[in-house]
Design an enzyme around this catalytic site. Structure first.
Site: not given
Length: 229
Positions: A55, A92, A120, A203, A206
Site C-alpha cells: 500500500s 496488503g 507486512n 490512520d 500511510h
C-alpha cells in the site's frame, strides 16, 4: 526517543489495518488471476521502471498522481528522460503474496525493478527466514526473466514489539540481500516520514501527499544513479 516511540506505536497498529489493506476490487483481482490484461503499454519505446510493493507503493488513501511512483515519473519527465514508471503496488501485499504474483507482473520488459515488500511480514511476526526466502525468490525470478534488469531493494524497519532481536534481524535482511545479490538499496523507505503525524494520514500509517514527496526524495538518488550508469 519520542520519535522512536511514536514510530513504534504507529507501525504497531499497521497490523490492525492489514485486513482492510488486502481488500481488492473484484475486477482488479480478475485481471491479476487470469493475466489476460497487461499493465504494460506495448506501444511505448521508453525504458520501464516498475515499482513492486504494497500500500505504500500503491499510495493508499491518495490520488494515484500523489503516490511516489507518479512523483518519480514527474521528475523523470521534467528531465526529459526516456523512462516510463509503472506502479505495481497492491495494498496488503506480503512477500509471500508478492512471490505468487510476480510472474504475472513480469509479462513485459523491465529495465529497473524496485522491490518494496516486507513491512507486512515484520508486523505480523512472520518468521524472518521465510521473509528472506520469499524476497530471494522474487529477486531470482526477476533475474531469470531478464538478467539485464537492474533491481533496487527498498529497506524497511519495524518497531521492537516483536523483540529487539527480531527487529534488528528484520532490518538487516535488506542490506544483507542487497550485498548478496549486488543490487541497489534504499536504506529506509520511510526515512523522515515514519512517526510524524503531520506527514501521515489519519490512520497514522500511510504518508500524506507531503509525506509521499519525501519518500520520493528518498528514492530518487538511487534511481538517478542507475539511470546515469
Amino acid at each position: 526517543m519520542r520519535t522512536l516511540l511514536r514510530f513504534s506505536y504507529l507501525l504497531f497498529i499497521f497490523c490492525a489495518s492489514c485486513g482492510n489493506l488486502g481488500t481488492k476490487n473484484p475486477d482488479s483481482e480478475k485481471k491479476e488471476n487470469n493475466g489476460s490484461e497487461s499493465i504494460f503499454d506495448t506501444k511505448t519505446e521508453k525504458k520501464v521502471i516498475l515499482f513492486f510493493g504494497n500500500s505504500l507503493t500503491a499510495g493508499m488513501g491518495l490520488d494515484p498522481n500523489e503516490a511516489f511512483p507518479a512523483l518519480i515519473q514527474a521528475k523523470i519527465d521534467s528531465l526529459q528522460l526516456p523512462f516510463k514508471v509503472i506502479n505495481a503496488g497492491l495494498s496488503g501485499e506480503t512477500t509471500a503474496s508478492g512471490k505468487n504474483r510476480i510472474s504475472w507482473v513480469l509479462n513485459g520488459d523491465i529495465d529497473i525493478f524496485v522491490l518494496e515488500l516486507g513491512a507486512n511480514d515484520g508486523l505480523r511476526g512472520i518468521p524472518l527466514e521465510e521473509t528472506r526466502k520469499n524476497l530471494e525468490e522474487i529477486i531470482d525470478v526477476v533475474h531469470q526473466k531478464n538478467p539485464n534488469t537492474t533491481i533496487i531493494l527498498a529497506g524497511m524497519q519495524i518497531p521492537p514489539n516483536m523483540g529487539q532481536e527480531y527487529t534488528t534481524e528484520f532490518k538487516d535482511i535488506f542490506p544483507s540481500l542487497a550485498q548478496k545479490y549486488d543490487i541497489g538499496l534504499i536504506p529506509f523507505l520511510l526515512e523522515d516520514v515514519a512517526g510524524n503525524p503531520e506527514l501521515n494520514q489519519a490512520d497514522g500509517i500511510h504518508p500524506t501527499a507531503e509525506g509521499q514527496k519525501i519518500v520520493a526524495n528518498n528514492i530518487w538518488p538511487i534511481i538517478a544513479k542507475v539511470i546515469n550508469e
